[in-house]
Scaffold this active site. Structure first.
Site, mmCIF file in Angstrom:
data_model
loop_
_atom_site.group_PDB
_atom_site.id
_atom_site.type_symbol
_atom_site.label_atom_id
_atom_site.label_comp_id
_atom_site.label_asym_id
_atom_site.label_seq_id
_atom_site.Cartn_x
_atom_site.Cartn_y
_atom_site.Cartn_z
ATOM 1 N N HIS A 96 0.872 -1.140 0.028
ATOM 2 C CA HIS A 96 0.052 0.067 0.217
ATOM 3 C C HIS A 96 0.801 1.243 0.014
ATOM 4 O O HIS A 96 0.723 2.357 -0.738
ATOM 5 C CB HIS A 96 -1.040 0.031 1.145
ATOM 6 C CG HIS A 96 -1.807 1.033 1.181
ATOM 7 N ND1 HIS A 96 -2.819 1.324 0.410
ATOM 8 C CD2 HIS A 96 -1.986 2.198 2.270
ATOM 9 C CE1 HIS A 96 -3.737 2.459 0.748
ATOM 10 N NE2 HIS A 96 -3.188 2.922 1.878
ATOM 11 N N GLN B 86 4.022 1.543 -1.211
ATOM 12 C CA GLN B 86 4.747 1.743 -2.540
ATOM 13 C C GLN B 86 3.572 2.261 -3.369
ATOM 14 O O GLN B 86 4.026 3.052 -4.215
ATOM 15 C CB GLN B 86 5.228 0.126 -2.900
ATOM 16 C CG GLN B 86 6.687 0.089 -2.217
ATOM 17 C CD GLN B 86 7.765 0.930 -2.553
ATOM 18 O OE1 GLN B 86 8.286 1.337 -1.683
ATOM 19 N NE2 GLN B 86 7.825 1.347 -3.631
ATOM 20 N N HIS C 162 0.964 4.240 -2.670
ATOM 21 C CA HIS C 162 0.842 5.587 -2.594
ATOM 22 C C HIS C 162 1.940 6.449 -3.315
ATOM 23 O O HIS C 162 1.623 7.404 -3.823
ATOM 24 C CB HIS C 162 0.804 5.770 -1.031
ATOM 25 C CG HIS C 162 -0.613 5.872 -0.408
ATOM 26 N ND1 HIS C 162 -1.545 6.853 -0.596
ATOM 27 C CD2 HIS C 162 -1.194 5.084 0.489
ATOM 28 C CE1 HIS C 162 -2.395 6.739 0.086
ATOM 29 N NE2 HIS C 162 -2.544 5.756 0.682
#
Length: 99
Positions: A68, A70, A72
């Site tokens: 998550h 990465q 973002h």
């Protein structure tokens, strides 16, 4: 969490830059793009720390939070690049010189 927080902040700042440019507040738009860049730098620091640790032999646990984070970061980078282009389009439409 540094990836998620800083990546999310960078994306939000880029979105705020677009909104500011939409109402011809180009000074705020430029500041928000700079703020977005700062968030990306902080997110990259978090990522670099993890990469350095793994390169030193510390195996990173593959988790949903890591993926998550990465995600973002990657989305924030893409959004920041696009926001810069959109701000430039609004500037051009308003007859403002583009840096």
């Amino acid at each position: 969490m540094g990836l998620i927080i800083n990546g999310g902040n960078a994306k939000s700042d880029a979105m705020e830059a677009i909104h500011a440019a939409k109402v011809s507040d180009f000074e705020l738009a430029d500041q928000k793009l700079k703020d977005s860049d700062k968030g990306l730098v902080e997110a990259h620091h978090s990522q670099t720390s993890m990469l350095t640790a793994e390169a030193s032999g510390e195996k990173a646990e593959l988790s949903l939070l890591l993926i998550h984070g990465q995600d973002h970061l990657m989305n924030a980078i893409t959004f920041r690049d696009m926001a810069s282009e959109v701000v430039d389009v609004y500037k051009k439409m308003a007859g403002v010189a583009i840096d």
